[in-house]
Design a protein around this motif. Structure first.
Motif: not given
Length: 403
Positions: A13, A16, A19-20, A134, A197
């Protein structure tokens, strides 16, 4: 498999998080896209050599763009990559922002609104599943905050318009649009390099198991229909509350919108806390039930104060992320077809929103009370469906715990 996921989830997590953040930023820009055309109608009327009614007609075509995109975007997100779907959606938004401020006739303006709708339609099936992957343990909360990103844009937009010189042709609308185009361009660059992911839908596509997972079932149909009922609750209210305020003697009916937005933002925070204690499907039952009771109360109690009070409650219980929770539940129940399920729920929301708004249109001014009753009836149908979906979600969680 369950043990491995538990051990590896925290570091995965964190890997990422960037990315989130990019995905949430894309929805902040999407929130601008959803509301900007309506706020900038005077400027766009001058830019496109038409009138405000012509701009309003063009805005309606954004829904058409969404409907065109969803059947294509879902399979791309599931079978190709979430990254590609998100990049396509963000690129279409960027193109629409640039086009909207430079085209000079209403036909091309309508085309740009369709392009904006296409961007929305590609983002949804990519971003919802990506965030579920994610944050696998908190997917409902992760998807709920997409709504919060949109609400932040909705809250800031009037302030931005005021700061840049107004919403007419002499104002700074081109600067605002191009500024958001630059933001989404930066998001696109980030998405090109950000890690995503593993795509669970794509991973399982090679096996025979997913075939059973996407077989048409009663929970699937109910979730799709919930996409239509949940959006109808707040769109019909949004189209009617000004007329109700006037009919009930409010001095400033526009205040209802402020209370509505405040309720929606509070809902995100309260729902986030609730989701640590109860199932998302329980919220999908309870919130619409409160919305329906509120709509019926407004029908019978004809006093000025009830309209803004109801606006706050409807904002909380209808516009504050219920559609996002329906989508997230669909992703949980059908993990091997997340992009497809997101597309189907959103297609239903687009069709339902358009159909019930069209049905209610003759009553909005002449008989707004009839709109309240129609809205309450549709919302109660959603409550009944949510009860059955909750049973399916409860069974899924029991099986997951047993594994």
């Amino acid at each position: 498999m369950s043990t491995a996921t538990t051990v590896s989830s925290p570091p995965t997590t964190r890997k990422y998080w960037a990315t989130a953040a990019l995905l949430y930023l894309s929805y902040f820009v999407l929130g601008f896209s959803l509301f900007a055309q309506a706020q900038f109608k005077p400027a766009l009327a001058g830019q496109w050599s038409t009138d405000v009614a012509g701009v309003a007609a063009a805005i309606a075509w954004m829904m058409v763009g969404r409907l065109i995109a969803y059947p294509i975007a879902g399979p791309i997100a599931d079978r190709v990559s979430r990254r590609l779907g998100a990049i396509i959606g963000a690129s279409l938004l960027a193109a629409s922002f640039v086009g909207i401020v430079f085209v000079s006739n209403p036909m091309l303006g309508t085309v740009m609104c369709v392009v904006a709708g296409l961007g929305n339609g590609f983002l949804d099936p990519a971003v919802y599943p990506a965030l579920s992957e994610v944050f696998p343990k908190h997917s409902h909360i992760a998807n709920l905050f997409l709504k919060f990103s949109i609400l932040v844009a909705q809250f800031l937009l009037p302030l931005i318009i005021s700061a840049t010189g107004g919403a007419d042709l002499e104002g700074g609308f081109r600067t605002v649009y191009l500024g958001f185009a630059a933001i989404i361009a930066a998001v696109i660059v980030g998405l090109l390099f950000a890690p995503f992911p593993p795509n669970e839908s794509k991973q399982d596509a090679a096996s025979a198991a997913p075939r059973a997972a996407i077989t048409v079932s009663a929970p699937m149909i109910m979730l799709i229909v919930l996409g239509a009922t949940t959006i109808t609750t707040f769109t019909l209210w949004g189209n009617t509350n000004q007329e109700l305020g006037k009919a009930y003697g409010m001095e400033n009916p526009a205040l209802t919108q402020s209370w509505y937005s405040a309720g929606a933002m509070v809902a995100i925070l309260i729902s986030t806390a609730l989701l640590t204690r109860i199932r998302a499907t329980q919220i999908i039952i309870f919130y619409p039930l409160v919305s329906a009771i509120t709509l019926i109360a407004v029908y019978f109690v004809h006093t000025p104060w009830i309209v803004p009070a109801a606006g706050f409650i409807i904002g909380w219980t209808a516009a504050g992320g219920v559609l996002q929770l329906v989508t997230s539940t669909a992703n949980s129940l059908f993990p091997h077809a997340r992009g497809l399920m997101t597309s189907l729920v959103m297609i239903a929301s687009a069709i339902g929103g358009f159909a019930f708004q069209s049905l209610a249109a003759p009553w909005v001014v002449a008989a707004p009370g009839n709109v309240l009753l129609l809205n309450a009836g549709v919302t109660l149908v959603g409550v009944a469906l949510a009860v059955f979906v909750d049973r399916a979600e409860k069974s899924r969680l029991e099986v997951a715990r047993a594994a």
